[in-house]
Write an enzyme that holds these catalytic residues in place. Structure first.
Site, PDB file in Angstrom:
ATOM      1  N   GLY A   1     -38.100  -0.698   3.278  1.00 16.23           N
ATOM      2  CA  GLY A   1     -37.891  -1.134   4.655  1.00 16.23           C
ATOM      3  C   GLY A   1     -36.911  -2.291   4.778  1.00 16.23           C
ATOM      4  O   GLY A   1     -36.781  -3.114   3.871  1.00 16.23           O
TER       5      GLY A   1
ATOM      6  N   ARG B   1     -38.133  -7.317  11.859  1.00 16.29           N
ATOM      7  CA  ARG B   1     -38.806  -8.453  12.500  1.00 16.29           C
ATOM      8  C   ARG B   1     -38.570  -9.768  11.769  1.00 16.29           C
ATOM      9  O   ARG B   1     -38.837 -10.841  12.311  1.00 16.29           O
ATOM     10  CB  ARG B   1     -40.309  -8.168  12.613  1.00 16.29           C
TER      11      ARG B   1
ATOM     12  N   GLN C   1     -35.300   6.195  -0.825  1.00 18.96           N
ATOM     13  CA  GLN C   1     -35.690   6.838   0.429  1.00 18.96           C
ATOM     14  C   GLN C   1     -34.502   6.702   1.380  1.00 18.96           C
ATOM     15  O   GLN C   1     -34.281   5.648   1.973  1.00 18.96           O
ATOM     16  CB  GLN C   1     -36.939   6.176   1.021  1.00 18.96           C
TER      17      GLN C   1
ATOM     18  N   GLY D   1     -41.445   7.120   7.156  1.00 17.56           N
ATOM     19  CA  GLY D   1     -42.858   6.816   7.005  1.00 17.56           C
ATOM     20  C   GLY D   1     -43.290   6.609   5.565  1.00 17.56           C
ATOM     21  O   GLY D   1     -42.579   6.940   4.618  1.00 17.56           O
ATOM     22  N   THR D   2     -44.508   6.062   5.433  1.00 21.71           N
ATOM     23  CA  THR D   2     -45.024   5.713   4.104  1.00 21.71           C
ATOM     24  C   THR D   2     -45.318   6.942   3.251  1.00 21.71           C
ATOM     25  O   THR D   2     -45.130   6.920   2.036  1.00 21.71           O
ATOM     26  CB  THR D   2     -46.288   4.858   4.240  1.00 21.71           C
TER      27      THR D   2
ATOM     28  N   ARG E   1     -28.965 -34.444 -13.242  1.00 25.52           N
ATOM     29  CA  ARG E   1     -28.317 -33.156 -13.006  1.00 25.52           C
ATOM     30  C   ARG E   1     -28.434 -32.248 -14.241  1.00 25.52           C
ATOM     31  O   ARG E   1     -28.897 -32.685 -15.304  1.00 25.52           O
ATOM     32  CB  ARG E   1     -26.859 -33.389 -12.613  1.00 25.52           C
TER      33      ARG E   1
ATOM     34  N   ARG F   1      -9.484 -56.445 -18.920  1.00 21.29           N
ATOM     35  CA  ARG F   1      -9.410 -56.809 -17.512  1.00 21.29           C
ATOM     36  C   ARG F   1      -8.312 -57.848 -17.324  1.00 21.29           C
ATOM     37  O   ARG F   1      -7.907 -58.517 -18.278  1.00 21.29           O
ATOM     38  CB  ARG F   1     -10.752 -57.364 -17.032  1.00 21.29           C
TER      39      ARG F   1
END
Length: 459
Positions: A12, A16, A73, A78-79, A333, A440
């Site tokens: 199916g 819905r 199917q 239908g089932t 991570r 630096r």
């Protein structure tokens, strides 16, 4: 024991759900609902599993893989029609076939096993899995005779007032004598409003042939919940979450607020672990004894060592050793390996790096593509500069090194054992062992210059 087969109805679309994702692939606690069904059926010693697919067939097949055989199917008729698609794979086999809907992820292995055993013990040609529904509206009712034998299943819309008062409902899961099933399916008609072939009609056909039909009443109605929309999906999440959380608590873990703790079905948690509210633990995570997780922590596919504390942090696909302090607000991570007795402090990000035993990255640092030894101290604001826009490079910091605050280590580079990097340095050459590296600009003080600037602003 008789041969056992299973047919899962997963063709199916699930309109819905109002989703582009096919219904049976919607996750419940991070695992597609059809996978829950398969996982609970596996321990019943099936000889063959067949999944009926239709909408999204390729996606469903890709997910399930070689666990099942598949039939398609093409039309949703239908089932009964769906089960009939498995005829070529099963029709000549002796044994029991269970038919299960792919949108019923809450039925447990214990229930499947009990249904099989009840069916085989009674010698029935069909056994219906039933449940007592608090509100049976919309469900097919199981009508029994004076001897408590199953007479028929009547759909709600076709039921009389007396039949609608029945609270025992058909859950849509059945066991059948395999050969009897496919013989009866040939007689199923689509002479109904929907023009479909209904599997429950097999029950009436078998009764007309004087075949025995039985029913097994499941202990809990909520276990049989079928998911047709997002409301039912959320209900299933809550039921599954409660079930899993209770299992961990009974096995010795403390969940301070189970209603606000989310643990996936594949997680392993040892005894005396404490989990605080807002924590999400998923994937194949393993939390060892006496660890503390949370509050508001997300762990996915990680191993967390004993007595380790992870608070208000995110960790993914990584290994965290014993007695480690992580957080608050750290981000571990993928492919990180944190050694024992280490510290990953607030606003620290670690990616694809090894942090040795007793090493500390206490705050506001990024450690990516790095191999950090034991007993290393990484100062606040340190960055391993691992990416030149095209390639990633490795930074190596050997045992006992000390990295001063606000340092940039431009990979590929090695800081030798016991070496010091002065605060504020940008290192782009290897630092020998036991050396002090300063990189630096020299400080220059211009006395009185600030006052000159202030005077200019007045003019």
């Amino acid at each position: 024991m008789a041969n056992r087969y299973a047919v899962i109805l997963a063709a199916g679309q699930g309109t819905r759900m109002k989703s582009k994702l096919y219904k049976v692939l919607h996750p419940v606690l991070g695992r597609p609902m059809v996978q829950h069904v398969i996982d609970q059926l596996k321990p019943t010693n099936l000889d063959k599993l067949v999944t009926v697919v239709g909408f999204g067939a390729d996606m469903v097949k890709d997910h399930i893989g070689q666990t099942s055989e598949f039939v398609i199917q093409e039309e949703q008729l239908g089932t009964g029609h769906a089960v009939l698609q498995a005829e070529e794979l099963l029709k000549d086999k002796d044994g029991t076939t269970i038919v299960v809907c792919g949108d019923t992820p809450l039925i447990t292995n214990n229930t499947y096993q009990a249904l099989f055993e009840h069916h085989e013990k009674t010698g029935a040609k069909a056994t219906i899995l039933t449940a007592q529904a608090p509100d049976p509206t919309g469900y097919g009712r199981v009508v029994r005779n004076e001897q408590k034998e199953v007479e028929r299943i009547v759909e709600h819309k076709d039921a009389t007032e007396e039949e609608r008062a029945i609270t025992e409902i058909n859950t849509g899961t059945y066991c059948f004598d395999n050969k009897a099933l496919f013989e009866a399916l040939k007689d199923v008609s689509n002479d109904n409003v929907q023009g479909e072939y209904y599997l429950p009609d097999v029950i009436e056909i078998l009764k007309q042939k004087q075949q025995k039909v039985s029913a097994y009443l499941t202990p809990t109605f909520e276990e049989t919940l079928g998911i047709n929309d997002r409301v039912a999906l959320a209900q299933a999440e809550q039921i599954m979450k409660k079930r899993i959380n209770e299992r961990h608590m009974r096995n010795g873990a403390t969940l301070i607020d189970p209603d606000n703790t989310y643990i996936g079905p594949d997680v392993t948690i040892e005894s005396d672990v404490v989990i605080y509210p807002g924590s999400i633990i998923t994937g194949e995570s393993i939390i060892h004894s006496n660890a503390e997780i949370g509050p508001h922590t997300e762990i996915t596919d990680c191993v967390v060592g004993e007595k380790t504390v992870v608070k208000q942090s995110v960790a993914t696909n990584s290994k965290i050793g014993a007695r480690v302090q992580v957080g608050p607000y750290a981000h571990i991570r993928p492919q990180a390996a944190i050694g024992n007795d280490a510290k990953i402090g607030n606003f620290v990000e670690v990616k694809k790096s090894a942090i040795g035993n007793n090493s500390k990255v206490s705050h506001l640092s990024y450690i990516g593509d790095a191999d950090v030894g034991n007993n290393v101290n990484v100062g606040c604001g340190t960055i391993t500069v691992n990416y030149d826009g095209r390639h990633k490079y490795l930074t190596t910091i050997e045992d006992d090194a000390f990295i001063g605050c606000n340092s940039n280590l431009i990979a590929p580079v090695t800081v030798g054992k016991g070496a010091y990097v002065a605060a504020g340095s940008t290192i782009n050459k290897d630092v020998p062992k036991d050396s002090l590296s300063i990189a630096r600009a020299r400080q220059t003080n211009k006395e009185g210059y600030a006052q000159k600037l202030k005077n200019r602003q007045k003019d």
